[in-house]
Design a protein around this motif. Structure first.
Motif, PDB file in Angstrom:
ATOM      1  N   THR A 143       2.567   2.693  12.767  1.00  0.00           N
ATOM      2  CA  THR A 143       2.234   3.034  11.403  1.00  0.00           C
ATOM      3  C   THR A 143       1.382   4.035  11.510  1.00  0.00           C
ATOM      4  O   THR A 143       0.602   4.416  12.670  1.00  0.00           O
ATOM      5  CB  THR A 143       1.019   1.905  11.119  1.00  0.00           C
ATOM      6  N   GLY A 144       1.102   4.869  10.550  1.00  0.00           N
ATOM      7  CA  GLY A 144       0.464   6.301  10.784  1.00  0.00           C
ATOM      8  C   GLY A 144       0.796   7.090   9.413  1.00  0.00           C
ATOM      9  O   GLY A 144       0.648   6.710   8.344  1.00  0.00           O
ATOM     10  N   ASP A 145       1.155   8.454   9.601  1.00  0.00           N
ATOM     11  CA  ASP A 145       1.250   9.341   8.266  1.00  0.00           C
ATOM     12  C   ASP A 145       2.673   8.743   7.557  1.00  0.00           C
ATOM     13  O   ASP A 145       3.425   8.244   8.131  1.00  0.00           O
ATOM     14  CB  ASP A 145       1.539  10.555   8.893  1.00  0.00           C
ATOM     15  N   ASP A 146       2.524   8.936   6.251  1.00  0.00           N
ATOM     16  CA  ASP A 146       3.948   8.751   5.364  1.00  0.00           C
ATOM     17  C   ASP A 146       5.232   9.494   6.232  1.00  0.00           C
ATOM     18  O   ASP A 146       4.930  10.753   6.532  1.00  0.00           O
ATOM     19  CB  ASP A 146       3.596   9.385   4.297  1.00  0.00           C
ATOM     20  N   HIS A 147       6.138   8.714   6.102  1.00  0.00           N
ATOM     21  CA  HIS A 147       7.484   9.429   6.652  1.00  0.00           C
ATOM     22  C   HIS A 147       8.220   9.924   5.319  1.00  0.00           C
ATOM     23  O   HIS A 147       8.723   9.010   4.464  1.00  0.00           O
ATOM     24  CB  HIS A 147       8.479   8.398   7.424  1.00  0.00           C
TER      25      HIS A 147
ATOM     26  N   SER B   9       3.894   5.038   7.096  1.00  0.00           N
ATOM     27  CA  SER B   9       2.725   4.651   6.695  1.00  0.00           C
ATOM     28  C   SER B   9       2.583   3.077   6.610  1.00  0.00           C
ATOM     29  O   SER B   9       3.999   2.447   6.261  1.00  0.00           O
ATOM     30  CB  SER B   9       2.374   5.181   5.177  1.00  0.00           C
ATOM     31  N   GLU B  10       1.410   2.629   6.217  1.00  0.00           N
ATOM     32  CA  GLU B  10       1.395   1.135   6.342  1.00  0.00           C
ATOM     33  C   GLU B  10       2.057   0.703   4.739  1.00  0.00           C
ATOM     34  O   GLU B  10       2.506  -0.300   4.593  1.00  0.00           O
ATOM     35  CB  GLU B  10      -0.185   0.766   6.121  1.00  0.00           C
ATOM     36  N   LYS B  11       1.835   1.533   3.618  1.00  0.00           N
ATOM     37  CA  LYS B  11       2.339   1.519   2.150  1.00  0.00           C
ATOM     38  C   LYS B  11       3.723   1.451   2.607  1.00  0.00           C
ATOM     39  O   LYS B  11       4.541   0.327   1.740  1.00  0.00           O
ATOM     40  CB  LYS B  11       1.697   2.582   1.497  1.00  0.00           C
ATOM     41  N   GLN B  12       4.562   2.307   3.170  1.00  0.00           N
ATOM     42  CA  GLN B  12       5.961   2.171   3.424  1.00  0.00           C
ATOM     43  C   GLN B  12       6.311   0.912   4.093  1.00  0.00           C
ATOM     44  O   GLN B  12       7.373   0.044   3.686  1.00  0.00           O
ATOM     45  CB  GLN B  12       6.361   3.506   4.066  1.00  0.00           C
TER      46      GLN B  12
END
Ligand SMILES: NS(=O)(=O)c1c(F)c(F)c(S(=O)(=O)CCO)c(N[C@H](c2ccccc2)[C@@H](O)c2ccccc2)c1F
Ligand SMILES: [Zn+2]
Length: 261
Positions: A150-154, A219-222
């Motif tokens: 988890t980190g930046d949006d892919h 991202s955590e959202k993804q």
């Protein structure tokens, strides 16, 4: 009959050996990878992924994972090189993941779990007529494993996570054309490789594992969109969130793990 196995208390990985005795075999996957113990093998060349002509067909929830299937009637998308003697055809890819903010990868690195792990499943169509036949042969399959942290949006994973709401329930499938998984690769193709197995029943010991060292960031959202998938079908009244669909590391039993450089 459907599937007699799952990831729950009643049907999870510690019980699979009852119906699949190979679960206690000598080349089971996943494993905990110890980079210092992995032998650097100069004869191990780079892997080559020829996915440019690949043809994705659909995306499905099969009650265990979310799977993208590919057209595999010819050698349009193959993995070759590295430890492989032949090109292996891309058949499908799928993911394994954990619960909110928890571990979810299958392979671990010095005990460290990643949030998720992507598996691109390929089969040896040079030596075997069908992937079913390849799936039971010791050199039948090659699975490329990619860690997700988890980190930046892919930016390219959105194509997949935006489609997940359409396959929420077990048994749902929807069109998923012209997706090229090349966009999910990290910048480095350095890898560890070892001889192992499928990590789900039937657990065939037919896989040459190629695990990339560099994770990709999502991202955590993804990641949370994977967790809105369900293990259960639309008609079932007990809804079970699809998460923690990973098998824990298995005994190495004397196997050698090799490292590209
Ligand atoms: N982690 S893993 O890579 O071992 C793995 C999984 F974790 C996994 F969940 C699957 S699955 O297809 O999603 C459901 C289990 O069959 C498969 N699918 C198997 C498969 C698909 C395409 C080509 C070869 C193997 C599975 O469907 C299978 C296994 C054996 C014989 C036929 C099919 C799989 F290979
Ligand atoms: Zn897998």
């Amino acid at each position: 009959t459907g599937h007699d196995w799952g990831y729950g208390v009643e049907d999870g990985p510690s019980l699979w050996h009852q119906n699949y005795p190979i679960a206690k075999g000598s080349r089971q996957s996943p494993i905990d990878i110890l980079p210092q113990t992995a032998s650097h093998d100069p004869s191990l060349g780079p892997i080559a992924l020829k996915y440019d002509q690949c043809t994705s067909i659909n995306i499905a929830n099969n009650g265990h994972s979310v799977v993208v299937e590919f057209e595999d009637s010819d050698d349009r998308s193959v993995i070759q090189g590295g430890p492989l003697d032949n090109p292996y055809r891309l058949k499908q890819f799928h993911f394994h993941w954990g619960g909110k903010g928890c571990r979810g990868s299958e392979h671990t690195v010095e005990g460290h779990s990643y949030a998720s792990e992507l598996h691109l499943v390929h089969w040896n169509a040079v030596k075997y007529e069908t992937f079913g036949e390849a799936a039971t042969a010791p050199d039948g399959l090659a699975v490329l494993g990619i860690f997700l942290e988890t980190g930046d949006d892919h930016r390219w994973l959105h194509t997949i996570t935006d489609a997940l709401y359409m396959v929420k329930f077990k048994g749902s499938v929807t069109n998923f054309k012209s997706f090229n998984p090349k966009c999910l690769l990290p910048s480095s193709l350095h890898y560890w490789t070892y001889l192992g197995s499928l990590t789900t029943p039937p657990l065939h010991e037919s896989v040459t594992w190629i695990v990339l060292k560099e994770p990709i960031a999502v991202s955590e959202k993804q990641m949370s969109k994977f967790r809105m998938l369900l293990f259960t079908g639309e008609e079932e009244d007990q809804r079970m969130r699809m998460e923690n669909n990973f098998r824990p590391p298995q005994p190495l039993k004397g196997r050698k793990v090799r490292s590209s450089n």
